[in-house]
Design an enzyme around this catalytic site. Structure first.
Site, short mmCIF file in Angstrom:
data_model
loop_
_atom_site.label_atom_id
_atom_site.label_comp_id
_atom_site.label_asym_id
_atom_site.label_seq_id
_atom_site.Cartn_x
_atom_site.Cartn_y
_atom_site.Cartn_z
N CYS A 139 0.81 -1.22 0.00
CA CYS A 139 0.00 0.00 0.00
C CYS A 139 0.84 1.27 0.00
CB CYS A 139 -0.92 0.01 1.22
SG CYS A 139 -1.75 -1.56 1.53
N ASP A 171 -3.47 -3.38 7.78
CA ASP A 171 -4.61 -4.13 8.32
C ASP A 171 -4.64 -5.54 7.73
OD1 ASP A 171 -5.04 -1.55 9.16
OD2 ASP A 171 -7.19 -1.57 8.76
N CYS A 229 -2.12 3.10 3.01
CA CYS A 229 -2.98 2.18 3.74
C CYS A 229 -3.96 2.93 4.65
CB CYS A 229 -2.14 1.20 4.54
SG CYS A 229 -3.07 -0.22 5.18
N ASP A 230 -4.97 2.19 5.09
CA ASP A 230 -6.19 2.72 5.70
C ASP A 230 -6.01 3.87 6.69
OD1 ASP A 230 -6.99 0.53 4.30
OD2 ASP A 230 -8.03 -0.45 5.95
N LYS A 231 -5.26 3.63 7.77
CA LYS A 231 -5.23 4.61 8.86
C LYS A 231 -4.30 5.78 8.57
CE LYS A 231 -7.92 1.72 10.59
NZ LYS A 231 -7.72 0.76 9.49
N CYS A 253 -5.30 -1.66 -1.33
CA CYS A 253 -6.26 -2.71 -1.69
C CYS A 253 -7.25 -2.23 -2.75
CB CYS A 253 -7.01 -3.18 -0.46
SG CYS A 253 -5.94 -3.86 0.82
N GLU A 271 -10.46 -5.08 13.24
CA GLU A 271 -11.36 -5.43 12.15
C GLU A 271 -11.59 -6.93 12.15
OE1 GLU A 271 -10.24 -1.98 8.87
OE2 GLU A 271 -9.68 -4.07 8.48
N SER A 283 -13.52 -4.51 8.06
CA SER A 283 -12.73 -4.05 6.92
C SER A 283 -13.65 -3.49 5.86
CB SER A 283 -11.94 -5.23 6.35
OG SER A 283 -11.46 -4.95 5.06
#
Length: 580
Positions: free
Chosen positions: A52, A84, A125-127, A197, A447, A473
């Site tokens: 990511c 994650d 990535c996500d966070k 992702c 998650e 997720s």
């Protein structure tokens, strides 16, 4: 403001008394001329542990070149990032949401220390996306967030696949529906290179949300990570932040109630991740803009689902880019008067001005017109009831059942639930309850993609409801309810559900309840005792003592009880630009 834009870094670098500081900078190659220009921090979340963010060092070079070309001096610094997908289902996953706060804190601290005049944050990535945005909001200097972009889809047995397919394959393999050889072949094919992702999972959801908010330039996030155009996007963003500096456009000018409503609508219209609820609540908290859990339900209810994207749909994030990108979604919502595009964005233009520049590929099937949506309402649904008095969040984007009544199967850890699923102990009609996985209880609000994907892979996705005080997720699909608040560790009703209790999940009534009388619930709660904290020292313990409810965005808040009447001092509530 000084005419050259150095109204902050001047304090650090100018005058005879700052010679020691300049000497340090010269030791690493900065010249006198460099130090006369505005300093632009390049907050990078590069890390060598996941695809990511893996390419962000290369992208940072393009951003820095753009800053230099526009008359600034870039200075790159790094912060952390947690995958994650790689930590899912392990104790390591507890660090993911915690990392959002650490990212925000670290960007704030470096920004205050070096008195940067402007900042570009590179995220993947996500966070990293909400964490970077939170840090920039606190500093309130001219700044923007640049998303590294989506991974390309992989190919397996003649079809496009993403990491979601691998997680679901684990359940199929456990149920005897997939061979060892096919599981390995899918594992080898699903992630072909750098990028986040590849569906409308949390990273792509939050990248879109920040574009609709205006903290990222519209059209930059959709460009995939490895597309040649990404380098040009990086260079342009380096130039753009210098324009924001000249015009003194700050996050406080951008992050308004209208902007947040646009972001929520964008998430709903694309079937985005429930994690957007947590993160947008957190951004609103940082910006002191009122936003409540109920607002998500109300906006989603009036916003049609337009984008046919994974996890529930057919297409990947790369397909959305080819169809016209996030800006195409914004244009369709604007044309239908479903969002107000009058608010400012990081380009210096309004969201409406940017969205009207969108182009649509002829014959594309990824984004529907508002007159013919996939569903007439968006996917985000807020449920309340005696099982979640403060609220819980579900995502309904496909053909999920809208009502389910069944017996509770209760687990106090995600791992125990996963073991039950993979050995075939969960039956059609069950309600799987996973508790003590909330912000405090986990700590870190893990998650549950491993469990949810295993349920789908085992063929139970439409016949079993999962309820948790943890979260999901963006790749989660099926009958799943997360963020149940108050959480179990705080004595929420989910803490006293017993195996066999009947739980009712009712989307149309916006209700999540257990069939127990108020008297029985109160009696159980009186007998309940809080468990021992899972971590008693270190970062996770500190987080657990400071974190708020998921219904408030799971933000960390300092305790000023020991600091007198106000305890905040003369700079209370001031941004960097006000204080310095």
């Amino acid at each position: 403001m000084t005419g050259d834009g150095k109204h902050r870094s001047r304090v650090l670098l100018d005058g005879p008394r700052r010679a020691p500081a300049r000497s340090y900078f010269k030791a690493i190659g900065f010249t006198d001329e460099d130090l006369t220009r505005p300093l632009v921090g390049i907050a990078n979340t590069w890390i060598e542990t996941m695809p990511c963010n893996f390419h962000l060092r290369h992208l940072a070079e393009k951003v820095k070149a753009g800053v230099r070309a526009a008359g600034g001096t870039p200075m790159e610094f790094n912060t952390i990032a947690i995958s994650d997908g790689e930590t899912m289902g392990t104790e390591g996953m507890k660090t993911s949401l915690v990392s959002r706060e650490v990212i925000a804190d670290s960007i704030e601290l470096v920004g205050r220390a070096y008195m940067f005049d402007a900042i570009v944050a590179l995220v993947g990535c996500d966070k990293t996306i909400p964490g970077a945005a939170m840090g920039l909001i606190r500093l309130n200097v001219p700044s923007l967030v640049l998303y590294g972009g989506s991974i390309q889809p992989g190919r397996f047995q003649g079809r496009d696949v993403t990491i979601q397919d691998v997680f679901e394959a684990v359940g199929a393999h456990a149920a005897g529906k997939m061979s060892d050889e096919d599981l390995l072949a899918l594992e080898n094919a699903a992630c072909p290179g750098a990028g986040a992702c590849g569906g409308q999972y949390t990273a792509n959801t939050m990248a879109l949300a920040l574009e609709f908010l205006g903290l990222s330039p519209l059209g930059t996030a959709s460009v995939p990570a490895t597309h040649p155009l990404k380098d040009e996007v990086g260079f342009h963003c380096g130039q753009l932040v210098m324009d924001l500096l000249r015009r003194q456009i700050q996050p406080s000018h951008i992050l308004t109630r209208k902007a947040l409503e646009s972001a929520i609508a964008g998430v709903a219209a694309t079937g985005g991740s429930t994690n957007a609820v947590l993160h947008l609540l957190a951004l609103a908290s940082e910006a002191n803009v009122e936003l409540r859990l109920e607002d998500f339900d109300a906006i989603s209810a009036r916003t049609p689902l337009l984008a046919d994207l994974k996890p529930a749909g057919r297409f990947t994030a790369v397909d959305l880019y080819k169809a016209g990108g996030n800006q195409l979604v914004a244009r369709k919502l604007l044309e239908a008067k479903l969002i107000d595009g009058s608010h400012m964005t990081a380009s210096g233009r309004t969201l409406e001005q940017e969205a009207l520049r969108a182009s649509e590929r002829e014959g594309q099937e990824v984004v529907r017109p508002c007159s013919n949506p996939l569903k007439r309402t968006g996917g985000l649904v807020v449920l309340k009831g005696n099982l979640a008095p403060e609220g819980s969040v579900a995502k309904i984007t496909s053909h999920e059942n809208l009502y389910h009544r069944g017996p509770a199967r209760v687990f106090d850890r995600e791992e125990d639930a996963m073991e039950a699923v993979t050995r075939g102990a969960i039956q059609k009609g069950d309600v799987v309850v996973i508790r003590y996985e909330g912000p405090k209880g986990g700590p870190g609000m893990r998650e549950m993609l491993g469990v949810t994907a295993a349920l789908v892979g085992a063929g139970l996705g439409e016949d079993v409801v999962l309820v948790t005080d943890g979260r999901f997720s963006g790749a989660t699909r099926g009958l799943m309810v997360g963020h149940a608040a108050p959480e179990a560790a705080c004595g929420g009703p989910i803490a006293v559900v017993q195996p066999g209790d009947t739980i009712v999940f009712d989307i149309e009534a916006r209700s999540l309840r257990v069939e127990l009388s108020a008297e029985e619930l109160r009696a159980r709660l009186r007998r309940w005792k809080a468990p021992e904290p899972r971590y008693k020292s270190g970062a996770l313990a500190k987080y657990a003592t400071l974190v708020s409810s998921a219904a408030e965005g799971a933000v960390t808040r300092p305790n000023f009880e020991h600091f007198g009447a106000t305890g905040l001092g003369p700079l209370a509530g001031q941004t960097l630009s006000q204080a310095e």
